[in-house]
Design a protein around this motif. Structure first.
Motif, mmCIF file in Angstrom:
data_model
loop_
_atom_site.group_PDB
_atom_site.id
_atom_site.type_symbol
_atom_site.label_atom_id
_atom_site.label_comp_id
_atom_site.label_asym_id
_atom_site.label_seq_id
_atom_site.Cartn_x
_atom_site.Cartn_y
_atom_site.Cartn_z
ATOM 1 N N GLN A 135 -16.001 12.712 9.734
ATOM 2 C CA GLN A 135 -15.489 11.320 8.801
ATOM 3 C C GLN A 135 -16.309 11.080 7.712
ATOM 4 O O GLN A 135 -16.099 10.704 6.585
ATOM 5 C CB GLN A 135 -15.402 10.195 9.850
ATOM 6 N N MET A 161 -9.292 1.528 1.334
ATOM 7 C CA MET A 161 -10.148 0.909 2.497
ATOM 8 C C MET A 161 -11.939 0.933 2.011
ATOM 9 O O MET A 161 -12.359 1.569 1.179
ATOM 10 C CB MET A 161 -10.056 2.246 3.395
ATOM 11 N N PHE A 165 -15.379 0.720 3.705
ATOM 12 C CA PHE A 165 -16.258 1.405 4.906
ATOM 13 C C PHE A 165 -17.640 0.806 4.989
ATOM 14 O O PHE A 165 -18.247 0.633 3.888
ATOM 15 C CB PHE A 165 -16.385 2.991 4.749
ATOM 16 N N HIS A 170 -17.379 3.515 9.230
ATOM 17 C CA HIS A 170 -16.062 2.730 9.878
ATOM 18 C C HIS A 170 -15.337 1.726 8.936
ATOM 19 O O HIS A 170 -16.122 1.052 8.124
ATOM 20 C CB HIS A 170 -16.625 1.994 11.239
ATOM 21 N N ALA A 171 -14.246 1.673 8.927
ATOM 22 C CA ALA A 171 -13.334 0.939 8.138
ATOM 23 C C ALA A 171 -13.442 -0.625 8.480
ATOM 24 O O ALA A 171 -13.534 -0.986 9.942
ATOM 25 C CB ALA A 171 -11.868 1.088 8.154
ATOM 26 N N TRP A 176 -10.056 -3.807 3.644
ATOM 27 C CA TRP A 176 -9.357 -2.963 2.731
ATOM 28 C C TRP A 176 -9.104 -3.928 1.290
ATOM 29 O O TRP A 176 -9.311 -5.389 1.790
ATOM 30 C CB TRP A 176 -8.092 -2.507 2.945
ATOM 31 N N LEU A 209 -6.587 -2.251 10.590
ATOM 32 C CA LEU A 209 -7.607 -1.423 10.131
ATOM 33 C C LEU A 209 -7.538 0.016 10.719
ATOM 34 O O LEU A 209 -7.670 0.852 10.008
ATOM 35 C CB LEU A 209 -8.968 -1.947 10.465
ATOM 36 N N ARG A 210 -7.583 0.181 11.768
ATOM 37 C CA ARG A 210 -7.649 1.462 12.591
ATOM 38 C C ARG A 210 -6.180 2.303 11.988
ATOM 39 O O ARG A 210 -6.643 3.490 11.685
ATOM 40 C CB ARG A 210 -7.351 1.434 14.241
ATOM 41 N N GLU A 213 -7.002 3.143 8.304
ATOM 42 C CA GLU A 213 -8.097 3.960 8.210
ATOM 43 C C GLU A 213 -7.575 5.711 8.767
ATOM 44 O O GLU A 213 -7.803 6.407 7.812
ATOM 45 C CB GLU A 213 -9.266 3.729 9.242
ATOM 46 N N ARG A 214 -6.628 5.708 9.703
ATOM 47 C CA ARG A 214 -6.192 6.942 9.987
ATOM 48 C C ARG A 214 -5.277 7.439 8.945
ATOM 49 O O ARG A 214 -5.270 8.755 8.773
ATOM 50 C CB ARG A 214 -5.259 7.040 11.564
ATOM 51 N N LEU A 230 -8.056 8.547 5.886
ATOM 52 C CA LEU A 230 -8.795 9.617 6.244
ATOM 53 C C LEU A 230 -8.169 10.695 6.484
ATOM 54 O O LEU A 230 -8.470 11.956 6.216
ATOM 55 C CB LEU A 230 -9.819 9.010 7.216
#
Length: 174
Positions: free
Chosen positions: A15, A53, A55, A60-61, A64, A101-102, A105-106, A109
């Motif tokens: 990542q 996003m 980080f 880690h995000a 945004w 966020l999760r 982020e997926r 990324l």
């Protein structure tokens, strides 16, 4: 347990490499360029946003930034576009829930297209969100107020499609 820690460390390293590899090539540089890129979305009857996003140093995000939004987004978020574009979600909605966020982020990324159906306390609305990668470190989001969506079923194929859809959700293959 040791293997799990190694796998987690490998994923985090991957990542970090992805985030360091982000460059500005092909990404609009100004609000006007974003708007020109997405001008076809200005008149669609549902909300759309391109978000970048943010980080932390651990990759880690944490937030945004709204880079583009259409008028339907402003209506859904209950804020004028001038207050949304260029601002972080967390600065506009201090009660931000990390669940969003999760998923974003997926998408940004790992190139996943995800559907999220959940309650947004930030705007007091039940949403269906479909997010997908756009530019490096960005994702696009279609947002629907669930109370405004009507379902139409007219064939047995519709029932089969819904059964397949819900079976995937129940089995965790989202």
């Amino acid at each position: 347990m040791r293997n799990k820690k190694e796998i987690h460390a490998q994923l985090l390293a991957k990542q970090k490499d992805m985030i360091r590899g982000f460059n500005e090539e092909g990404i609009p540089a100004t609000e006007e360029q974003y708007h020109a890129h997405y001008r076809l979305f200005d008149t669609i009857p549902f909300a759309f946003a391109d978000i970048e996003m943010v980080f932390d140093s651990g990759c880690h995000a944490i937030d945004w930034v709204f880079r583009y939004g259409n008028p339907a987004l402003a209506q859904l978020e209950k804020l004028p576009l001038e207050k949304l574009i260029g601002k972080t979600f967390g600065s506009l909605f201090p009660n931000m829930d990390a669940k969003w966020l999760r998923s974003y982020e997926r998408a940004a990324l790992f190139g996943e297209t995800l559907q999220i159906i959940d309650y947004s306390a930030e705007i007091d609305t039940y949403l269906e969100v479909i997010c997908f990668p756009t530019f490096k470190g960005h994702c696009g989001c279609f947002l629907f107020d669930i109370s405004q969506i009507r379902s139409y079923r007219n064939t047995t194929d519709t029932e089969k499609a819904l059964a397949l859809y819900f079976a995937r959700m129940v089995n965790g293959n989202q």
